[in-house]
Design a protein around this motif. Structure first.
Motif, PDB file in Angstrom:
ATOM      1  N   PRO A   1      -4.451  32.232 -58.349  1.00  0.00           N
ATOM      2  CA  PRO A   1      -5.243  31.992 -57.138  1.00  0.00           C
ATOM      3  C   PRO A   1      -4.449  32.270 -55.857  1.00  0.00           C
ATOM      4  O   PRO A   1      -3.245  32.001 -55.795  1.00  0.00           O
ATOM      5  N   PRO A   2      -5.136  32.786 -54.833  1.00  0.00           N
ATOM      6  CA  PRO A   2      -4.525  32.921 -53.508  1.00  0.00           C
ATOM      7  C   PRO A   2      -4.661  31.582 -52.786  1.00  0.00           C
ATOM      8  O   PRO A   2      -5.734  31.214 -52.319  1.00  0.00           O
ATOM      9  N   VAL A   3      -3.593  30.848 -52.688  1.00  0.00           N
ATOM     10  CA  VAL A   3      -3.622  29.440 -52.294  1.00  0.00           C
ATOM     11  C   VAL A   3      -4.032  29.276 -50.828  1.00  0.00           C
ATOM     12  O   VAL A   3      -3.407  29.855 -49.930  1.00  0.00           O
TER      13      VAL A   3
ATOM     14  N   ILE B   1       0.697  32.883 -52.507  1.00  0.00           N
ATOM     15  CA  ILE B   1       0.648  32.239 -51.201  1.00  0.00           C
ATOM     16  C   ILE B   1       0.735  33.304 -50.105  1.00  0.00           C
ATOM     17  O   ILE B   1       1.217  34.405 -50.313  1.00  0.00           O
ATOM     18  N   LEU B   2       0.222  32.945 -48.939  1.00  0.00           N
ATOM     19  CA  LEU B   2       0.276  33.798 -47.754  1.00  0.00           C
ATOM     20  C   LEU B   2      -0.492  35.109 -47.945  1.00  0.00           C
ATOM     21  O   LEU B   2      -0.053  36.183 -47.548  1.00  0.00           O
ATOM     22  N   GLY B   3      -1.671  34.978 -48.565  1.00  0.00           N
ATOM     23  CA  GLY B   3      -2.605  36.092 -48.651  1.00  0.00           C
ATOM     24  C   GLY B   3      -3.799  35.844 -47.752  1.00  0.00           C
ATOM     25  O   GLY B   3      -3.774  34.969 -46.871  1.00  0.00           O
TER      26      GLY B   3
ATOM     27  N   GLU C   1      -5.135  32.486 -45.061  1.00  0.00           N
ATOM     28  CA  GLU C   1      -5.255  32.719 -43.619  1.00  0.00           C
ATOM     29  C   GLU C   1      -3.954  33.255 -43.027  1.00  0.00           C
ATOM     30  O   GLU C   1      -3.595  32.965 -41.887  1.00  0.00           O
ATOM     31  N   VAL C   2      -3.256  34.082 -43.781  1.00  0.00           N
ATOM     32  CA  VAL C   2      -1.949  34.552 -43.342  1.00  0.00           C
ATOM     33  C   VAL C   2      -2.017  35.274 -42.006  1.00  0.00           C
ATOM     34  O   VAL C   2      -1.081  35.195 -41.194  1.00  0.00           O
TER      35      VAL C   2
ATOM     36  N   GLY D   1       2.697  36.801 -49.908  1.00  0.00           N
ATOM     37  CA  GLY D   1       2.309  37.901 -49.043  1.00  0.00           C
ATOM     38  C   GLY D   1       3.332  38.084 -47.935  1.00  0.00           C
ATOM     39  O   GLY D   1       3.806  37.111 -47.333  1.00  0.00           O
ATOM     40  N   VAL D   2       3.697  39.336 -47.675  1.00  0.00           N
ATOM     41  CA  VAL D   2       4.637  39.677 -46.597  1.00  0.00           C
ATOM     42  C   VAL D   2       3.925  40.648 -45.656  1.00  0.00           C
ATOM     43  O   VAL D   2       4.488  41.643 -45.203  1.00  0.00           O
ATOM     44  N   ILE D   3       2.698  40.315 -45.361  1.00  0.00           N
ATOM     45  CA  ILE D   3       1.774  41.257 -44.725  1.00  0.00           C
ATOM     46  C   ILE D   3       2.047  41.361 -43.230  1.00  0.00           C
ATOM     47  O   ILE D   3       2.116  40.361 -42.513  1.00  0.00           O
ATOM     48  N   ASP D   4       2.216  42.597 -42.782  1.00  0.00           N
ATOM     49  CA  ASP D   4       2.388  42.876 -41.360  1.00  0.00           C
ATOM     50  C   ASP D   4       2.127  44.358 -41.142  1.00  0.00           C
ATOM     51  O   ASP D   4       1.855  45.101 -42.092  1.00  0.00           O
TER      52      ASP D   4
END
Length: 309
Positions: free
Chosen positions: A12-14, A46-48, A52-53, A81-84
């Motif tokens: 799951p994407p927490v 996490i952090l997806g 709400e990342v 997630g390391v999204i940027d």
């Protein structure tokens, strides 16, 4: 079911619980993690998007990393997630996430910048070269405005750049192309996870390795039952569970036309978790519009119909 380079099952994407003052509610976050682990999930992301990342400042991201990783203590693998927007900014998040002890990282293509396939390939190669942990591509064209093609993904998988894919494109034909290409190229360690939580049974039948379901925050047990049924070849049971989850997913629409679809969905997930006693507040990050009391009550009706309240 999970190795250093391949993941399968329910991941799951927490969600990220927030206080009314928009700080990370760490007590609620640890309860949510326990709720997911009790549901039998195989890993955590996490952090997806469902975390709400995009709305979280870097300090909040670090609190989420430290809280979840400290609480999980290696019970299941944790992807972050390391999204940027571009590789140099992503690499800043990679260093923090890897330092915190994540088992893998998840990155989208670059956005608000050039997105030619050759540049996307450079982006992922640059991240993988410095990460030191498995890198999973996140195909999210609705937000990134760039579809990750099967040829590009499989080329990077064959090079060892990508350990896997989270496909949230909604393109079932494209997903199948990746799965067939993985088989034809002989790269079975490349993990393919669907983010299309309403067609999980179909994706698993096609050969996907697992699912990353936002609704899994609310009902992790249901997705675990679905995955186990599919793994055992009981497709009738998998379809029945998927159809039950499809009906439950209707809660994401309670917000109506006065707010965005994202506000409605995130508000509904958090309202459901609040009503189930998992998190203290249904607060969503700014500038999302919160659900009204009547809309939260409607979420409760969906939970009752699904025997979750």
């Amino acid at each position: 079911m999970i190795t250093a380079t391949a993941m399968s099952g329910v991941i799951p994407p927490v969600c990220t619980p927030l206080t009314p003052a928009y700080e990370v509610d760490t007590a609620s976050l640890t309860r949510l993690v326990d709720h997911l682990l009790d549901g039998g999930v195989d890993g955590l992301f996490i952090l997806g998007s469902s975390s709400e990342v995009a709305f979280l400042p870097d300090g909040h991201r670090k609190v989420v990393l430290d809280t979840v990783l400290g609480h999980v203590g290696g019970q299941v693998p944790v992807l972050a997630g390391v999204i940027d927007m571009t590789a140099p900014r992503v690499l800043d998040h990679v260093r923090v996430a890897v330092g915190a002890g994540v088992d893998g990282i998840v990155a989208t293509a670059p956005f608000y910048t050039r997105t030619h396939p050759a540049e996307i390939a450079i982006h992922f190669r640059a991240i993988a070269a410095q990460a030191g942990v498995p890198l999973y591509a996140y195909d999210l064209p609705v937000s990134v405005h760039s579809k990750l093609g099967a040829d590009l993904l499989l080329e990077l998988a064959a090079e060892g750049v990508l350990a896997g894919l989270k496909d949230s494109s909604g393109d079932e034909g494209g997903l199948r192309e990746v799965l067939v290409g993985r088989r034809d190229r002989g790269i079975p360690s490349f993990s393919v996870l669907t983010g299309s939580e309403l067609t999980v049974d179909s994706a698993l039948w096609m050969g996907a390795d697992g699912v990353v379901p936002g609704l899994g925050n609310v009902d992790p047990h249901g997705y675990v039952r679905l995955f186990r049924a599919a793994s055992q070849g009981d497709w009738a049971a998998a379809r029945a569970e998927q159809e039950r989850l499809l009906r439950l997913f209707g809660l994401v629409h309670v917000g109506g036309p006065h707010m965005g679809r994202g506000s409605s969905a995130m508000g509904a997930f958090k309202a459901a978790l609040h009503l189930r006693g998992v998190i203290d507040h249904p607060t969503t990050a700014l500038p999302q519009i919160p659900l009204a009391a009547g809309e939260i009550a409607d979420v409760g009706k969906y939970l009752a119909e699904a025997a979750l309240m």
